[in-house]
Scaffold this motif. Structure first.
Motif: not given
Length: 458
Positions: A113-123
């Motif tokens: 629900s949260h954080g998925k854009t940031t985690i994807t961007s980090m990878i």
């Protein structure tokens, strides 16, 4: 022969990015929409594929098309969609098309629900920094990447897996279509109240996604989130490697976050508990993909964040203006707490625009209780036009104050009045945090930016 695809509702953020990605791949691309806003409009125009006029034109649908890509914004009775069905042209939703183009790749899906854009961007940042070959789908513009989608002959694709509905003709979450090999789940906090009427119904979508993990697959999950932890521990996954993660060890010195690693203390540009969880999740995915820790840490120090995620719009020695995409209760609370914890000695003015169907609904507002507690001044902005467009009732002051459990909550329904109020604040030793998935009715931030770019001695 190059392939030909037509987009119904080409103007959407991800839809127009896919159209541009297919153009870059050498395909012929056309599209229609009844409304196209910036930046989609300029980007499509520059690429030579902006529809000549607004609206739907069944005559654009010819039998030589290899497929139709159907956007969520189109209606079920769309005349182009009806024509495509008559001609038996293959019709793909956005996620179905992504899967169609990546069946031979290793598929990594980032959910939550949260954080998925940031985690994807980090990878993506780490893979790019290391010069690796990869495809991707991410839900925001990120620094160093022209598009939100890339499709090529790369052996792997990193996908931000959204739980929102697939298309007007497919009412299932998008993430079911990707058929992951590696799945990360960051957290579950009720969102999309208009689509998933109860929390249990919402949570069951994630449970089903976990169950889709294949034998020899990997499930990486945030054990700080009680809902995810419960699902991870109760779901039998024979032959699947389960990897729990938590906040990366860290310390804060003089408003800077440092990672504690085997290679010493390393400074990073992002901060807050959620981001330290996000970073650890990204590290676990990269490890699973064969990237060693030293390479990861070298790359992640240069990660500045995804657009509108704790984005700094202006700063001086004693003040910062942040913009953040936060809109759901869990995101709002995490963002407010992160900024206050990072700068505990500074006053925090936090502003939230209620913009989504859930957030404008009086039956949902109690979910926002205590999300603003860490802010020294808490402000809500809502646009009566947005409320009436969603056919909802405008909440009064007492409903909002009770819902947020904050008696001193300030409420604005006019963006000019809000702008004037903020511009007249004393920003000495103060951070300003603007949160929304909207844009405050196109509020001009230039004066605020100039105020927050000044040092207090000026």
């Amino acid at each position: 022969m190059s392939k030909k695809y037509h987009f119904i509702a080409i103007g959407g953020a991800v839809m127009h990015n896919l159209a541009l990605a297919l153009l870059a791949k050498g395909y012929e691309v056309s599209g229609s929409d009844d409304e196209i806003y910036e930046p989609s409009r300029s980007r499509l125009k520059n690429a030579g594929i902006l529809p000549i006029e607004k609206g739907w034109f069944p005559e654009k649908i010819q039998s030589d098309l290899d497929g139709i890509i159907l956007g969520m914004h189109a209606r079920i009775d769309n005349p182009e969609l009806i024509r495509a069905k008559e001609l038996n042209i293959p019709i793909y939703s956005f996620p179905e098309f992504i899967y169609n183009q990546s069946q031979d790749k290793q598929r990594v899906v980032i959910s939550g629900s949260h954080g998925k854009t940031t985690i994807t961007s980090m990878i993506l940042h780490v893979l790019k920094y290391l010069g690796m070959d990869f495809d991707y789908l991410v839900g925001a513009q990120i620094e160093g990447f022209d598009l939100m989608v890339k499709l090529s002959d790369a052996p792997v694709i990193i996908i931000e897996g959204d739980e929102y509905l697939t298309s007007p003709v497919d009412r299932r979450p998008k993430f079911f279509h990707y058929h992951h090999h590696i799945l990360l789940m960051s957290g579950i906090a009720w969102d999309h109240f208009n689509v998933f009427p109860t929390f249990e119904n919402y949570k069951s979508q994630f449970e089903e996604l976990i169950q889709m993990t294949p034998q020899n697959g990997t499930f990486i999950y945030c054990e700080n989130d009680p809902e995810v932890k419960e699902l991870a521990e109760k779901t039998p996954l024979p032959g699947v490697k389960k990897i729990p993660y938590s906040n990366h060890p860290n310390l804060v010195k003089d408003g800077k976050t440092l990672l504690i690693t085997a290679f010493g203390e390393l400074p990073i540009a992002v901060f807050g508990n959620h981001n330290l969880q996000n970073l650890q999740g990204a590290l676990e995915v990269c490890r699973t993909m064969g990237i060693n820790d030293e390479e990861f840490y070298k790359a992640i120090q240069h990660f500045k964040g995804a657009a509108k995620r704790q984005e700094i719009l202006a700063q001086a020695e004693d003040r910062i203006l942040f913009r953040d995409f936060a809109h759901a209760p869990s995101k709002l609370k995490a963002t407010v707490n992160a900024v206050k914890n990072q700068f505990p000695k500074r006053r925090l003015i936090a502003v939230q625009e209620l913009h989504t169907y859930s957030s404008l609904n009086k039956d949902f507002v109690h979910n926002y209780a205590h999300t603003f507690d860490e802010a020294d001044m808490a402000i809500i902005y809502l646009n009566p036009k947005a409320v009436s467009l969603k056919k909802l009732e405008l909440m009064d002051e007492s409903t909002l104050k009770d819902g947020f459990k904050r008696k001193d909550l300030l409420i604005f329904t006019d963006s000019e009045q809000l702008k004037s109020f903020l511009e007249n604040q004393d920003f000495r030793n103060t951070n300003l945090l603007l949160m929304s998935s909207g844009n405050y009715d196109d509020m001009d931030l230039s004066t605020l930016q100039s105020i927050l770019n000044k040092n207090h001695s000026q």
